[in-house]
Design a protein around this motif. Structure first.
Motif, PDB file in Angstrom:
ATOM      1  N   SER A 112      40.450  10.780  51.693  1.00  0.00           N
ATOM      2  CA  SER A 112      39.240  10.079  51.896  1.00  0.00           C
ATOM      3  C   SER A 112      39.397   8.574  51.706  1.00  0.00           C
ATOM      4  CB  SER A 112      38.279  10.439  50.743  1.00  0.00           C
ATOM      5  OG  SER A 112      37.829  11.897  51.039  1.00  0.00           O
ATOM      6  N   ASP A 113      38.631   7.731  52.381  1.00  0.00           N
ATOM      7  CA  ASP A 113      38.595   6.341  52.182  1.00  0.00           C
ATOM      8  C   ASP A 113      37.212   5.898  52.627  1.00  0.00           C
ATOM      9  OD1 ASP A 113      39.821   3.995  51.482  1.00  0.00           O
ATOM     10  OD2 ASP A 113      39.820   3.627  53.549  1.00  0.00           O
ATOM     11  N   PRO A 114      36.401   5.076  52.058  1.00  0.00           N
ATOM     12  CA  PRO A 114      36.614   4.843  50.424  1.00  0.00           C
ATOM     13  C   PRO A 114      36.043   5.931  49.640  1.00  0.00           C
ATOM     14  CG  PRO A 114      34.745   3.842  51.198  1.00  0.00           C
ATOM     15  CD  PRO A 114      35.186   4.422  52.362  1.00  0.00           C
ATOM     16  N   LEU A 132      38.613   7.988  33.817  1.00  0.00           N
ATOM     17  CA  LEU A 132      39.003   8.643  35.028  1.00  0.00           C
ATOM     18  C   LEU A 132      40.009   7.423  36.018  1.00  0.00           C
ATOM     19  CD1 LEU A 132      38.781  10.233  37.351  1.00  0.00           C
ATOM     20  CD2 LEU A 132      36.909   9.432  37.975  1.00  0.00           C
ATOM     21  N   TYR A 133      39.620   6.181  35.482  1.00  0.00           N
ATOM     22  CA  TYR A 133      40.269   5.133  35.935  1.00  0.00           C
ATOM     23  C   TYR A 133      41.680   5.074  35.601  1.00  0.00           C
ATOM     24  CZ  TYR A 133      41.617   0.292  37.114  1.00  0.00           C
ATOM     25  OH  TYR A 133      42.356  -0.609  37.743  1.00  0.00           O
ATOM     26  N   LYS A 134      41.994   5.296  34.259  1.00  0.00           N
ATOM     27  CA  LYS A 134      43.205   5.228  33.838  1.00  0.00           C
ATOM     28  C   LYS A 134      44.185   6.520  34.394  1.00  0.00           C
ATOM     29  CE  LYS A 134      41.988   3.449  29.453  1.00  0.00           C
ATOM     30  NZ  LYS A 134      41.861   3.752  27.904  1.00  0.00           N
ATOM     31  N   ILE A 135      43.323   7.551  34.579  1.00  0.00           N
ATOM     32  CA  ILE A 135      44.210   8.601  35.488  1.00  0.00           C
ATOM     33  C   ILE A 135      44.486   8.211  36.948  1.00  0.00           C
ATOM     34  CG2 ILE A 135      43.974  11.001  36.272  1.00  0.00           C
ATOM     35  CD1 ILE A 135      42.526  11.373  33.715  1.00  0.00           C
ATOM     36  N   LEU A 136      43.391   7.802  37.662  1.00  0.00           N
ATOM     37  CA  LEU A 136      43.739   7.187  38.803  1.00  0.00           C
ATOM     38  C   LEU A 136      45.081   6.175  38.849  1.00  0.00           C
ATOM     39  CD1 LEU A 136      40.057   6.543  39.927  1.00  0.00           C
ATOM     40  CD2 LEU A 136      41.437   8.360  40.443  1.00  0.00           C
ATOM     41  N   LYS A 137      44.997   5.124  37.857  1.00  0.00           N
ATOM     42  CA  LYS A 137      46.186   4.340  38.013  1.00  0.00           C
ATOM     43  C   LYS A 137      47.655   5.068  37.950  1.00  0.00           C
ATOM     44  CE  LYS A 137      45.722   0.837  38.679  1.00  0.00           C
ATOM     45  NZ  LYS A 137      45.793   0.192  40.098  1.00  0.00           N
ATOM     46  N   ARG A 138      47.733   5.835  36.862  1.00  0.00           N
ATOM     47  CA  ARG A 138      48.906   6.794  36.859  1.00  0.00           C
ATOM     48  C   ARG A 138      49.119   7.703  37.954  1.00  0.00           C
ATOM     49  NH1 ARG A 138      47.253  10.049  31.717  1.00  0.00           N
ATOM     50  NH2 ARG A 138      45.777   8.486  31.264  1.00  0.00           N
ATOM     51  N   LEU A 139      48.238   8.010  38.701  1.00  0.00           N
ATOM     52  CA  LEU A 139      48.385   8.784  40.006  1.00  0.00           C
ATOM     53  C   LEU A 139      48.721   7.722  41.060  1.00  0.00           C
ATOM     54  CD1 LEU A 139      45.508  11.546  39.802  1.00  0.00           C
ATOM     55  CD2 LEU A 139      47.998  11.814  39.261  1.00  0.00           C
ATOM     56  N   ASN A 140      48.812   6.466  40.912  1.00  0.00           N
ATOM     57  CA  ASN A 140      49.111   5.523  41.798  1.00  0.00           C
ATOM     58  C   ASN A 140      47.845   5.184  43.038  1.00  0.00           C
ATOM     59  OD1 ASN A 140      51.538   4.765  40.572  1.00  0.00           O
ATOM     60  ND2 ASN A 140      52.545   6.615  41.411  1.00  0.00           N
ATOM     61  N   TYR A 141      46.749   5.581  42.568  1.00  0.00           N
ATOM     62  CA  TYR A 141      45.744   5.120  43.594  1.00  0.00           C
ATOM     63  C   TYR A 141      45.537   3.631  43.478  1.00  0.00           C
ATOM     64  CZ  TYR A 141      44.590  10.121  44.400  1.00  0.00           C
ATOM     65  OH  TYR A 141      44.411  11.263  44.858  1.00  0.00           O
ATOM     66  N   SER A 144      41.490  -0.441  45.466  1.00  0.00           N
ATOM     67  CA  SER A 144      40.636  -0.833  46.721  1.00  0.00           C
ATOM     68  C   SER A 144      40.068   0.487  47.403  1.00  0.00           C
ATOM     69  CB  SER A 144      41.465  -1.465  47.736  1.00  0.00           C
ATOM     70  OG  SER A 144      42.565  -0.783  48.104  1.00  0.00           O
ATOM     71  N   LYS A 145      40.956   1.543  46.883  1.00  0.00           N
ATOM     72  CA  LYS A 145      40.125   2.835  47.415  1.00  0.00           C
ATOM     73  C   LYS A 145      39.053   3.605  46.673  1.00  0.00           C
ATOM     74  CE  LYS A 145      42.311   7.674  48.528  1.00  0.00           C
ATOM     75  NZ  LYS A 145      42.705   7.542  49.947  1.00  0.00           N
ATOM     76  N   PHE A 146      38.615   2.749  45.765  1.00  0.00           N
ATOM     77  CA  PHE A 146      37.422   3.241  45.129  1.00  0.00           C
ATOM     78  C   PHE A 146      36.364   2.312  44.827  1.00  0.00           C
ATOM     79  CE2 PHE A 146      40.903   5.800  43.659  1.00  0.00           C
ATOM     80  CZ  PHE A 146      40.487   6.990  43.839  1.00  0.00           C
ATOM     81  N   LEU A 167      36.204  -2.794  32.270  1.00  0.00           N
ATOM     82  CA  LEU A 167      36.895  -1.542  32.112  1.00  0.00           C
ATOM     83  C   LEU A 167      37.344  -0.846  33.296  1.00  0.00           C
ATOM     84  CD1 LEU A 167      34.205  -0.016  29.624  1.00  0.00           C
ATOM     85  CD2 LEU A 167      36.574  -0.670  28.825  1.00  0.00           C
ATOM     86  N   VAL A 168      36.645  -1.111  34.354  1.00  0.00           N
ATOM     87  CA  VAL A 168      37.005  -0.631  35.637  1.00  0.00           C
ATOM     88  C   VAL A 168      36.967  -1.629  36.749  1.00  0.00           C
ATOM     89  CG1 VAL A 168      36.571   1.531  37.093  1.00  0.00           C
ATOM     90  CG2 VAL A 168      36.009   1.784  34.718  1.00  0.00           C
ATOM     91  N   PRO A 169      37.895  -2.124  37.099  1.00  0.00           N
ATOM     92  CA  PRO A 169      38.160  -3.472  37.786  1.00  0.00           C
ATOM     93  C   PRO A 169      38.024  -3.029  39.096  1.00  0.00           C
ATOM     94  CG  PRO A 169      40.273  -3.066  36.870  1.00  0.00           C
ATOM     95  CD  PRO A 169      39.388  -2.138  36.439  1.00  0.00           C
ATOM     96  N   MET A 170      36.812  -2.453  39.836  1.00  0.00           N
ATOM     97  CA  MET A 170      36.660  -2.039  41.130  1.00  0.00           C
ATOM     98  C   MET A 170      35.475  -2.531  41.738  1.00  0.00           C
ATOM     99  SD  MET A 170      35.776   1.897  40.856  1.00  0.00           S
ATOM    100  CE  MET A 170      37.271   2.562  39.965  1.00  0.00           C
ATOM    101  N   HIS A 171      34.918  -2.587  42.863  1.00  0.00           N
ATOM    102  CA  HIS A 171      33.901  -2.868  43.502  1.00  0.00           C
ATOM    103  C   HIS A 171      32.810  -2.278  42.908  1.00  0.00           C
ATOM    104  CE1 HIS A 171      35.367  -6.063  46.319  1.00  0.00           C
ATOM    105  NE2 HIS A 171      36.231  -4.923  46.745  1.00  0.00           N
ATOM    106  N   THR A 172      31.622  -3.100  42.201  1.00  0.00           N
ATOM    107  CA  THR A 172      30.681  -2.085  41.495  1.00  0.00           C
ATOM    108  C   THR A 172      29.385  -2.603  42.299  1.00  0.00           C
ATOM    109  OG1 THR A 172      31.810  -2.325  39.606  1.00  0.00           O
ATOM    110  CG2 THR A 172      29.372  -1.486  39.470  1.00  0.00           C
ATOM    111  N   TYR A 173      28.565  -1.571  42.657  1.00  0.00           N
ATOM    112  CA  TYR A 173      27.384  -1.575  43.370  1.00  0.00           C
ATOM    113  C   TYR A 173      26.048  -0.980  42.501  1.00  0.00           C
ATOM    114  CZ  TYR A 173      30.145  -2.867  47.361  1.00  0.00           C
ATOM    115  OH  TYR A 173      31.029  -3.552  48.039  1.00  0.00           O
ATOM    116  N   THR A 174      25.099  -1.363  42.725  1.00  0.00           N
ATOM    117  CA  THR A 174      23.915  -1.019  41.724  1.00  0.00           C
ATOM    118  C   THR A 174      22.863  -0.385  42.719  1.00  0.00           C
ATOM    119  OG1 THR A 174      23.011  -3.025  41.433  1.00  0.00           O
ATOM    120  CG2 THR A 174      24.497  -2.463  39.950  1.00  0.00           C
ATOM    121  N   VAL A 175      22.126   0.944  42.166  1.00  0.00           N
ATOM    122  CA  VAL A 175      21.042   1.183  42.685  1.00  0.00           C
ATOM    123  C   VAL A 175      19.878   1.494  41.604  1.00  0.00           C
ATOM    124  CG1 VAL A 175      21.968   2.365  44.782  1.00  0.00           C
ATOM    125  CG2 VAL A 175      21.849   3.634  43.016  1.00  0.00           C
ATOM    126  N   ALA A 176      18.789   1.237  41.983  1.00  0.00           N
ATOM    127  CA  ALA A 176      17.841   1.700  41.039  1.00  0.00           C
ATOM    128  C   ALA A 176      17.393   3.060  40.843  1.00  0.00           C
ATOM    129  CB  ALA A 176      16.356   0.906  41.150  1.00  0.00           C
TER     130      ALA A 176
END
Length: 176
Positions: A112-114, A132-141, A144-146, A167-176
């Motif tokens: 998948s992407d993204p 989860l983010y720490k696990i993703l880093k260990r799995l070499n993701y 930019s994929k998330f 804590l989680v340096p990825m693009h973050t979007y918000t919804v109400a």
């Protein structure tokens, strides 16, 4: 729904095969579903798969099994074949997965992407997202994929977004 309204061809698979509840949110019935597809069709090509799809909001939906024990028949190979066939026929294929890591989830992430990680502005949710983010880093993701989608956002949570991004340096979007 917004993608379909923009005239994009959208497919959706509820990949929480034991306890998926997308049918409730989408307002569709439990059958047909992926387990029936596997039981009744030898060839898992799109021409066969499309007979097991439900349509709502201009989205083609493949539901999870109605019974948790039916999840056992959905192997990694079968899941990969269904996802590949459906992805050939849609502009967007949305895969709704359970909130734990296992072999099928990792397969879906690899293909998948993204990947949109949905969370809420609550301490427990953000703590799990950080783990989860720490696990993703260990799995070499790659970061930019998330994408992080902060659900149930309110203006009072504005300082919370800054903390989430630390804590989680990825693009973050918000919804109400």
């Amino acid at each position: 729904v917004k993608l379909a309204q923009a005239k994009k061809k959208v497919g959706f698979i509820d990949c929480d095969f034991q306890f998926g509840n997308s049918r409730i949110f989408l307002g569709v019935g439990g059958s047909p579903h992926i387990s029936r597809l596997i039981q009744m069709e030898e060839a898992l090509n799109y021409e066969r798969i499309k007979h097991f799809l439900q349509r709502k909001f201009e989205i083609d939906i493949l539901m999870c099994p109605e019974l948790p024990q039916e999840a056992e028949m959905i192997t990694r190979t079968i899941l990969n074949q269904v996802v590949r066939e459906m992805s050939k026929n849609y502009d967007f294929l949305i895969l709704d997965v359970q909130s734990h890591l296992d072999d099928p989830v990792l397969l879906l992430w690899d293909t998948s992407d993204p990947i949109v990680l949905v969370t809420t502005p609550e301490l427990g949710s953000i703590t799990r997202l950080n783990s989860l983010y720490k696990i993703l880093k260990r799995l070499n993701y790659s970061d930019s994929k998330f994408v992080c989608l902060l659900n149930r956002y309110q203006d009072a949570n504005v300082q919370f977004i800054g903390e989430v991004k630390k804590l989680v340096p990825m693009h973050t979007y918000t919804v109400a």
